[in-house]
Write an enzyme that holds these catalytic residues in place. Structure first.
Site, PDB file in Angstrom:
ATOM      1  N   ASP A   1      11.899   1.260  -4.029  1.00  0.00           N
ATOM      2  CA  ASP A   1      10.774   0.639  -3.314  1.00  0.00           C
ATOM      3  C   ASP A   1       9.830   1.710  -2.755  1.00  0.00           C
ATOM      4  O   ASP A   1      10.252   2.826  -2.466  1.00  0.00           O
ATOM      5  CB  ASP A   1      11.339  -0.221  -2.165  1.00  0.00           C
ATOM      6  CG  ASP A   1      10.320  -1.225  -1.663  1.00  0.00           C
ATOM      7  OD1 ASP A   1       9.235  -1.355  -2.272  1.00  0.00           O
ATOM      8  OD2 ASP A   1      10.603  -1.882  -0.646  1.00  0.00           O
TER       9      ASP A   1
ATOM     10  N   ASN B   1       8.356 -10.541  -8.870  1.00  0.00           N
ATOM     11  CA  ASN B   1       7.259  -9.587  -9.101  1.00  0.00           C
ATOM     12  C   ASN B   1       6.170 -10.132 -10.034  1.00  0.00           C
ATOM     13  O   ASN B   1       5.069  -9.592 -10.097  1.00  0.00           O
ATOM     14  CB  ASN B   1       7.781  -8.254  -9.674  1.00  0.00           C
ATOM     15  CG  ASN B   1       8.409  -7.353  -8.627  1.00  0.00           C
ATOM     16  OD1 ASN B   1       9.263  -6.523  -8.932  1.00  0.00           O
ATOM     17  ND2 ASN B   1       7.993  -7.511  -7.369  1.00  0.00           N
TER      18      ASN B   1
HETATM   19  C1  FPP Z   1       8.447  -1.015  -5.724  1.00  0.00           C
HETATM   20  O1  FPP Z   1       7.263  -0.434  -5.326  1.00  0.00           O
HETATM   21  C2  FPP Z   1       8.714  -0.830  -7.109  1.00  0.00           C
HETATM   22  C3  FPP Z   1       8.704  -1.791  -8.086  1.00  0.00           C
HETATM   23  C4  FPP Z   1       7.886  -2.994  -8.133  1.00  0.00           C
HETATM   24  C5  FPP Z   1       9.607  -1.627  -9.193  1.00  0.00           C
HETATM   25  C6  FPP Z   1       9.982  -0.229  -9.536  1.00  0.00           C
HETATM   26  C7  FPP Z   1       9.212   0.229 -10.674  1.00  0.00           C
HETATM   27  C8  FPP Z   1       9.177   1.494 -11.097  1.00  0.00           C
HETATM   28  C9  FPP Z   1       9.952   2.602 -10.509  1.00  0.00           C
HETATM   29  C10 FPP Z   1       8.299   1.829 -12.247  1.00  0.00           C
HETATM   30  C11 FPP Z   1       8.743   1.175 -13.525  1.00  0.00           C
HETATM   31  C12 FPP Z   1      10.163   1.430 -13.821  1.00  0.00           C
HETATM   32  C13 FPP Z   1      10.622   1.747 -15.034  1.00  0.00           C
HETATM   33  C14 FPP Z   1      12.083   1.923 -15.250  1.00  0.00           C
HETATM   34  C15 FPP Z   1       9.718   1.952 -16.187  1.00  0.00           C
HETATM   35  P1  FPP Z   1       6.253  -1.376  -4.598  1.00  0.00           P
HETATM   36  O2  FPP Z   1       5.082  -1.556  -5.498  1.00  0.00           O
HETATM   37  O3  FPP Z   1       6.917  -2.634  -4.156  1.00  0.00           O
HETATM   38  O4  FPP Z   1       5.881  -0.484  -3.367  1.00  0.00           O
HETATM   39  P2  FPP Z   1       5.284  -1.026  -1.979  1.00  0.00           P
HETATM   40  O5  FPP Z   1       6.373  -1.862  -1.358  1.00  0.00           O
HETATM   41  O6  FPP Z   1       5.019   0.241  -1.248  1.00  0.00           O
HETATM   42  O7  FPP Z   1       4.053  -1.797  -2.308  1.00  0.00           O
END
Ligand code: FPP
Length: 247
Positions: free
Chosen positions: A18, A66
């Site tokens: 996250d 998501n």
């Molecule tokens: C959370 O950050 C992350 C995700 C939505 C999923 C994780 C995705 C990745 C690490 C990239 C893709 C993965 C692979 C394996 C190709 P957020 O956007 O929720 O962060 P925030 O809470 O700060 O908005």
């Protein structure tokens, strides 16, 4: 790193990655740049876990919820995922990593489904770490799905409901055959499970860090493992009983 006891590392590590968006926003960058950096972290952590001998690594890459994000972000995440799968097959083969996906695979665009099938097929013979990506995954949805399939078997007369126990129920989940996670890491300071592996995390140790996923590195992983090694896992028993175990 040196102070880690290899024999007391988690067998199964689960991670809620996250903070990509916040990492980017703090730097006045677009959220997708945070996801791009996040993918680099995935590479580093996968390789480090494999090097350390972790047997199972399960990463929450895209939740069933998501899909509600802005279309452009969803599209960009899918593109990153496709690129990751293509690029990683080689490295997975080099490191003997087996690839797996949990979640509602059929929700994903067909081209991604093809890349996933290919990666699973190509790495099926490897016997190193099992890398599982949770994609379009929701813990409650997974439990409902398992309940439905057992109910259908019972309705068809193939199963006596009395036979259903925790072992059988666990075998009906997407994680069938995997041990439950020993440790869950969540980055970015949020202290929630967010519908991840609800059944499987029953006895997991939970580790939360303020560090955003793009900044999570080998040292942070070692810090989490050290913290894990300082915990006493009692599984409902007393400390005394544990000391007297394996008698
Ligand atoms: C959370 O950050 C992350 C995700 C939505 C999923 C994780 C995705 C990745 C690490 C990239 C893709 C993965 C692979 C394996 C190709 P957020 O956007 O929720 O962060 P925030 O809470 O700060 O908005």
């Amino acid at each position: 790193m040196d102070s880690l006891k290899p024999e007391r590392l988690p067998v199964h590590l689960a991670v809620i990655m996250d903070g990509n968006g916040r990492w980017a926003e703090k730097r006045m960058l677009q959220r997708i740049v945070g996801h791009q950096k996040g993918v680099e972290t995935v590479r580093v952590i996968v390789e480090e876990c494999s090097r350390l001998g972790i047997r199972y690594l399960t990463l929450f890459a895209f939740s069933a919820e998501n899909w509600l994000r802005p279309k452009t972000e969803v599209k960009a995440l899918m593109a990153l995922l496709k690129k990751f799968l293509r690029a990683e097959i080689k490295r997975m083969m080099l490191n003997g990593i087996r690839f797996n996906v949990i979640g509602n695979r059929s929700d994903l665009p067909p081209d991604i489904q093809n890349e996933i099938d290919l990666a699973i097929e190509k790495t099926a013979g490897n016997n190193g770490m099992l890398l599982t990506l949770a994609l379009s995954y929701g813990g409650r949805q997974e439990i409902v799905c398992a309940a439905k399939s057992l109910a259908a078997e019972a309705a068809a007369g193939k199963l006596d409901p009395e036979q259903i126990d925790e072992r059988m129920f666990g075998s009906s989940l997407h994680t069938a055959g995997m041990p439950d996670p020993d440790l869950l890491i969540r980055t970015s300071g949020e202290m929630r499970i967010s519908n991840f592996l609800l059944w499987q995390l029953a006895y997991a140790e939970l580790y939360f860090t303020e560090v955003n996923w793009p900044d999570f590195d080998r040292n942070e992983l070692a810090r989490a493992f050290r913290d894990y090694q300082s915990r006493e896992r009692r599984f409902g028993m007393t400390s005394d009983q544990l000391r007297k175990e394996p008698s």
